[in-house]
Write a protein that holds these residues in place. Sequence first.
Motif, PDB file in Angstrom:
ATOM      1  N   CYS A  65     -48.834  56.540  65.283  1.00 47.53           N
ATOM      2  CA  CYS A  65     -48.621  56.004  66.441  1.00 47.53           C
ATOM      3  C   CYS A  65     -49.699  56.100  66.941  1.00 47.53           C
ATOM      4  CB  CYS A  65     -47.648  57.474  67.528  1.00 47.53           C
ATOM      5  SG  CYS A  65     -45.785  57.179  67.417  1.00 47.53           S
TER       6      CYS A  65
ATOM      7  N   LEU B  45     -37.875  53.726  67.390  1.00 44.38           N
ATOM      8  CA  LEU B  45     -38.107  52.855  68.062  1.00 44.38           C
ATOM      9  C   LEU B  45     -38.750  51.548  66.969  1.00 44.38           C
ATOM     10  CD1 LEU B  45     -40.546  54.748  70.587  1.00 44.38           C
ATOM     11  CD2 LEU B  45     -38.191  53.632  70.808  1.00 44.38           C
TER      12      LEU B  45
ATOM     13  N   SER C 125     -44.056  49.173  70.544  1.00 42.11           N
ATOM     14  CA  SER C 125     -42.618  50.636  72.082  1.00 42.11           C
ATOM     15  C   SER C 125     -44.455  51.390  72.339  1.00 42.11           C
ATOM     16  CB  SER C 125     -42.100  50.785  71.399  1.00 42.11           C
ATOM     17  OG  SER C 125     -40.902  50.249  71.049  1.00 42.11           O
TER      18      SER C 125
ATOM     19  N   TYR D 287     -47.018  45.428  75.579  1.00 43.34           N
ATOM     20  CA  TYR D 287     -45.973  47.027  74.946  1.00 43.34           C
ATOM     21  C   TYR D 287     -44.954  46.958  75.640  1.00 43.34           C
ATOM     22  CZ  TYR D 287     -50.589  48.628  73.023  1.00 43.34           C
ATOM     23  OH  TYR D 287     -51.420  48.105  72.621  1.00 43.34           O
ATOM     24  N   VAL D 288     -43.811  47.148  75.106  1.00 39.52           N
ATOM     25  CA  VAL D 288     -42.799  47.261  75.665  1.00 39.52           C
ATOM     26  C   VAL D 288     -41.746  48.772  75.645  1.00 39.52           C
ATOM     27  CG1 VAL D 288     -40.178  46.523  75.032  1.00 39.52           C
ATOM     28  CG2 VAL D 288     -41.668  45.542  74.536  1.00 39.52           C
ATOM     29  N   SER D 289     -41.613  48.992  76.666  1.00 39.10           N
ATOM     30  CA  SER D 289     -41.439  50.874  76.796  1.00 39.10           C
ATOM     31  C   SER D 289     -40.410  50.496  76.764  1.00 39.10           C
ATOM     32  CB  SER D 289     -40.697  51.034  78.311  1.00 39.10           C
ATOM     33  OG  SER D 289     -40.257  52.082  79.287  1.00 39.10           O
ATOM     34  N   PHE D 290     -39.709  52.234  75.378  1.00 36.73           N
ATOM     35  CA  PHE D 290     -38.506  53.021  74.682  1.00 36.73           C
ATOM     36  C   PHE D 290     -37.755  52.662  75.764  1.00 36.73           C
ATOM     37  CE2 PHE D 290     -40.174  56.937  75.462  1.00 36.73           C
ATOM     38  CZ  PHE D 290     -38.980  57.644  75.592  1.00 36.73           C
TER      39      PHE D 290
ATOM     40  N   ILE E  74     -35.917  49.767  75.522  1.00 38.16           N
ATOM     41  CA  ILE E  74     -35.058  48.816  73.648  1.00 38.16           C
ATOM     42  C   ILE E  74     -33.912  48.495  74.256  1.00 38.16           C
ATOM     43  CG2 ILE E  74     -35.330  50.045  71.856  1.00 38.16           C
ATOM     44  CD1 ILE E  74     -38.029  49.208  72.369  1.00 38.16           C
TER      45      ILE E  74
ATOM     46  N   GLU F  93     -42.341  51.165  63.193  1.00 34.92           N
ATOM     47  CA  GLU F  93     -41.262  51.625  63.171  1.00 34.92           C
ATOM     48  C   GLU F  93     -40.940  53.094  63.011  1.00 34.92           C
ATOM     49  OE1 GLU F  93     -36.981  51.257  61.537  1.00 34.92           O
ATOM     50  OE2 GLU F  93     -37.461  49.292  62.055  1.00 34.92           O
TER      51      GLU F  93
ATOM     52  N   TYR G 114     -32.269  49.725  68.853  1.00 38.63           N
ATOM     53  CA  TYR G 114     -32.838  51.024  68.456  1.00 38.63           C
ATOM     54  C   TYR G 114     -32.264  52.465  69.178  1.00 38.63           C
ATOM     55  CZ  TYR G 114     -35.500  47.443  65.716  1.00 38.63           C
ATOM     56  OH  TYR G 114     -36.202  46.837  65.064  1.00 38.63           O
TER      57      TYR G 114
END
Length: 243
Positions: A75, A51, A55, A3-6, A9, A118, A13
Amino acid sequence: MIYVSFYRITPNYLCPMVNCTKIRNKQLQDFDTLPSSARARLLQTSESIKLPKGSLIFEENQSLNKLFCIKKGACKFSKMDSSGQEHILRFLGEGEVMGKRSVATNLGARVSAVALTETELCCLDKLEIQRNLEENPKFCQVFLDSLIQDVDINESTRILFNSSKGIKSRLAKLLLYLFKKFGANEKGKLNIKLKRNDMAMVLGTSPEYIINLLKNFKGLKLIDIKKRELYVLSKSGLELMAL
């Protein structure tokens, strides 16, 4: 699963300190229990972010300094067991709130939150929320009611996802749950695109078995699958399958 931390970002975004223009949240009654001056302070200290899918919004045990209101998107809440296996506990959509327990108690988050689509969030400052809990009894009551509601939702979701029924019945229940919670277009296409791996995690089986069951549902004309998008063709048929 990566996962990509916001917080990392791309600027396309995430734009630092773009305030929310309004706060709409059904779980907390759109903050209408607060006086106008308090709502104005919340907006001034808020942050609106968009996001991309996948994310990481926050992770388990993380101390939070924001309350996250979902404006658009979907989410999931999940936890990791001792062997590193992810377990999905709940899906959240527009109008729901993330991080209430941590903000109210100063404890770390009990779950990880990841954007399934998104997603657009309105992030509210923890200190402002705590100030309003102390100064506004009506808002405090609404906040407590929302925490109790979360317990009820978590329990009903646990029963739905972990019933004694077979996987086929539970998959039908899961599709009906997604249909009801996130809706579908006029052709029956679900508004949320859920990975087969996520379905497998929820139901405690393998992605391969989920794929085979979905093919079976398609053969029975209960659903259709086009470019990995799911279409509900027969809600009544799924309801019978769920029995």
